[in-house]
Structures are given as structure tokens and as C-alpha cells.
Design a protein around this motif. Sequence first.
Motif, short mmCIF file in Angstrom:
data_model
loop_
_atom_site.label_atom_id
_atom_site.label_comp_id
_atom_site.label_asym_id
_atom_site.label_seq_id
_atom_site.Cartn_x
_atom_site.Cartn_y
_atom_site.Cartn_z
N LEU A 17 2.98 63.02 3.73
CA LEU A 17 4.26 63.57 3.29
C LEU A 17 5.41 62.95 4.08
CD1 LEU A 17 5.28 65.80 1.32
CD2 LEU A 17 5.41 67.30 3.32
N ASP A 18 6.48 62.61 3.39
CA ASP A 18 7.63 61.97 4.02
C ASP A 18 8.89 62.77 3.66
OD1 ASP A 18 9.59 60.32 4.98
OD2 ASP A 18 9.33 58.79 3.46
N ILE A 39 10.98 56.03 -2.13
CA ILE A 39 11.67 55.86 -0.84
C ILE A 39 10.78 56.37 0.28
CG2 ILE A 39 13.69 56.49 0.51
CD1 ILE A 39 15.22 56.87 -2.09
N ARG A 40 10.62 55.55 1.30
CA ARG A 40 9.88 55.94 2.51
C ARG A 40 10.81 55.69 3.70
NH1 ARG A 40 5.47 58.82 1.66
NH2 ARG A 40 4.07 57.82 3.17
N VAL A 41 10.89 56.65 4.59
CA VAL A 41 11.76 56.52 5.76
C VAL A 41 10.91 56.48 7.02
CG1 VAL A 41 13.61 57.57 7.11
CG2 VAL A 41 13.65 57.71 4.61
N GLY A 42 11.12 55.45 7.81
CA GLY A 42 10.42 55.31 9.09
C GLY A 42 11.39 54.92 10.19
N ARG A 43 10.84 54.35 11.25
CA ARG A 43 11.68 53.95 12.38
C ARG A 43 11.57 52.45 12.61
NH1 ARG A 43 8.91 58.03 13.72
NH2 ARG A 43 7.52 57.03 15.21
N ARG A 44 12.63 51.90 13.15
CA ARG A 44 12.62 50.50 13.59
C ARG A 44 13.01 50.49 15.06
NH1 ARG A 44 13.61 45.02 11.66
NH2 ARG A 44 14.86 43.88 13.15
N VAL A 45 12.14 49.94 15.89
CA VAL A 45 12.38 49.87 17.32
C VAL A 45 12.49 48.40 17.72
CG1 VAL A 45 11.55 50.52 19.61
CG2 VAL A 45 11.03 51.98 17.64
N GLU A 46 13.63 48.01 18.28
CA GLU A 46 13.81 46.65 18.77
C GLU A 46 13.73 46.68 20.29
OE1 GLU A 46 16.77 45.19 15.13
OE2 GLU A 46 17.47 45.10 17.21
N LEU A 47 13.02 45.71 20.87
CA LEU A 47 12.85 45.69 22.32
C LEU A 47 12.62 44.27 22.81
CD1 LEU A 47 9.54 45.32 22.50
CD2 LEU A 47 9.59 47.75 21.96
N ARG B 5 11.48 45.63 -4.37
CA ARG B 5 11.31 46.50 -3.21
C ARG B 5 12.08 45.90 -2.03
NH1 ARG B 5 9.21 51.29 -2.45
NH2 ARG B 5 8.48 51.88 -0.37
N PHE B 6 12.84 46.77 -1.38
CA PHE B 6 13.67 46.34 -0.25
C PHE B 6 13.36 47.19 0.97
CE2 PHE B 6 16.18 45.14 -3.94
CZ PHE B 6 16.71 43.91 -3.59
N ALA B 7 13.69 46.62 2.14
CA ALA B 7 13.67 47.38 3.39
C ALA B 7 15.08 47.33 3.98
CB ALA B 7 12.68 46.77 4.37
N VAL B 8 15.63 48.49 4.26
CA VAL B 8 16.94 48.60 4.89
C VAL B 8 16.72 48.98 6.36
CG1 VAL B 8 19.21 49.69 4.85
CG2 VAL B 8 17.91 49.39 2.71
N SER B 9 17.18 48.12 7.26
CA SER B 9 17.08 48.41 8.70
C SER B 9 18.43 48.91 9.18
CB SER B 9 16.68 47.15 9.47
OG SER B 9 15.40 46.71 9.08
N VAL B 10 18.45 50.12 9.69
CA VAL B 10 19.69 50.75 10.17
C VAL B 10 19.58 50.88 11.68
CG1 VAL B 10 21.18 52.76 10.03
CG2 VAL B 10 19.89 52.03 8.01
N ARG B 40 16.20 49.56 21.47
CA ARG B 40 17.11 50.22 20.52
C ARG B 40 16.26 50.84 19.42
NH1 ARG B 40 22.12 50.86 22.25
NH2 ARG B 40 23.26 50.28 20.37
N VAL B 41 16.55 52.07 19.09
CA VAL B 41 15.77 52.76 18.06
C VAL B 41 16.67 53.05 16.85
CG1 VAL B 41 14.43 54.82 17.49
CG2 VAL B 41 14.24 53.80 19.78
N GLY B 42 16.21 52.61 15.71
CA GLY B 42 16.94 52.86 14.47
C GLY B 42 15.99 53.34 13.39
N ARG B 43 16.41 53.19 12.15
CA ARG B 43 15.59 53.63 11.03
C ARG B 43 15.24 52.46 10.12
NH1 ARG B 43 19.56 56.84 11.49
NH2 ARG B 43 20.69 56.25 9.61
N ARG B 44 14.11 52.57 9.47
CA ARG B 44 13.73 51.61 8.44
C ARG B 44 13.47 52.39 7.16
NH1 ARG B 44 10.96 46.45 7.73
NH2 ARG B 44 9.54 46.57 5.98
#
Lengths: 89, 89
Positions: A17-18, A39-47, B5-10, B40-44
Motif C-alpha cells: 500500500l502506498d 503513481i508511486r511515491v518514494g524517497r530519493r537520497v543523495e550522498l 512512465r516518468f520519475a520526478v525527483s524532488v 540530502r533527502v528528497g522524494r521520488r
Amino acid sequence: MSTYRFAVSVMPKDGILDPQGRAVEGSLPHLGISAVHAIRVGRRVELSVDAAGEAEARAIVERLAGELLANPVIESWTIARADGEGRAG
Amino acid sequence: MSTYRFAVSVMPKDGILDPQGRAVEGSLPHLGISAVHAIRVGRRVELSVDAAGEAEARAIVERLAGELLANPVIESWTIARADGEGRAG
């Protein structure tokens, strides 16, 4: 010793579930947008990682992802270079 | 009509406080990891768009990103194809 920058994408696994994704979908009618779905929402972590080589750096990121950044039970992750190199890796 | 299909990085803009990134950095010593920094933590957000062409699909995603997915005051975003095509776009 070099510095490597990575992006870790953490997404809910298929079938999990999202609620954030559902919330975004619920807002689409207010924007008059009907062409968007799944639509799926996750996290992006840059390091950044200091390491002797990319393999060593990537191993550190892999461990960090599995132990801290993601919940392996309900999330999957992918690791990619984020400094414009090694995109094929 | 095709489906794209796209990925949006915020991500939080440079200079904007990122409490999630600070929290991850604060947890690194517990894992014995000292080589990682500048987190840095964001959303995908991954989504599918039905449109007549990629340009039309991308325009819908761009509008969605600026009006719903991101806060343009404190966040920036990038849009990429997430179905293995158009990576150079």
C-alpha cells in the motif's frame, strides 16, 4: 581516495500500500488532470562517499541502504551514480 | 495514444535546511560509517501518463511537479523517463 556521489531511490514494493501515491491521485481532479495514473511515491537520497574506488564506495551505499535508508520488508531500492559518471553501472 | 512512465525527483534546494538529511547523518556513527557525507533527502515520484506524444506527456508531468509534487520555493525537481527510453532527453 576519491569522492563519489550516489543517488539511492527507495520505493514501496509492488503490492505494498502506498498512501502517499493514493493522496496524489486523489488530488489530480482538482488540477483537472485525468491522464496520470499508477503513481508511486518514494524517497530519493543523495550522498557522497569517500573511498579508494567505486566498488568500495558502492558497497558502503548498499549497506547503508539496506540498514538505514530503506525498510527491506516493504521497500526496494536502486543505487545510481549521481555525478554524471558510471551511468551504465 | 501511448503511455509514458516518468520519475520526478524532488530535492531540497541548495542552502535549504534538510532535517531528514541531518537525521541520516546523525545515525551514521551507530553503523560505524564515517565515509559518507553531504546527505540530502528528497522524494521520488513515479507515474504513468497517457498522451499522444512524449512532449505532451512531459508537459503534464512538469505542470504536476510545479503545482502538486514540489514546493517551488524550497524544492527543485528533475523529470526523467522511467521506462528505459528517452534517457538522453
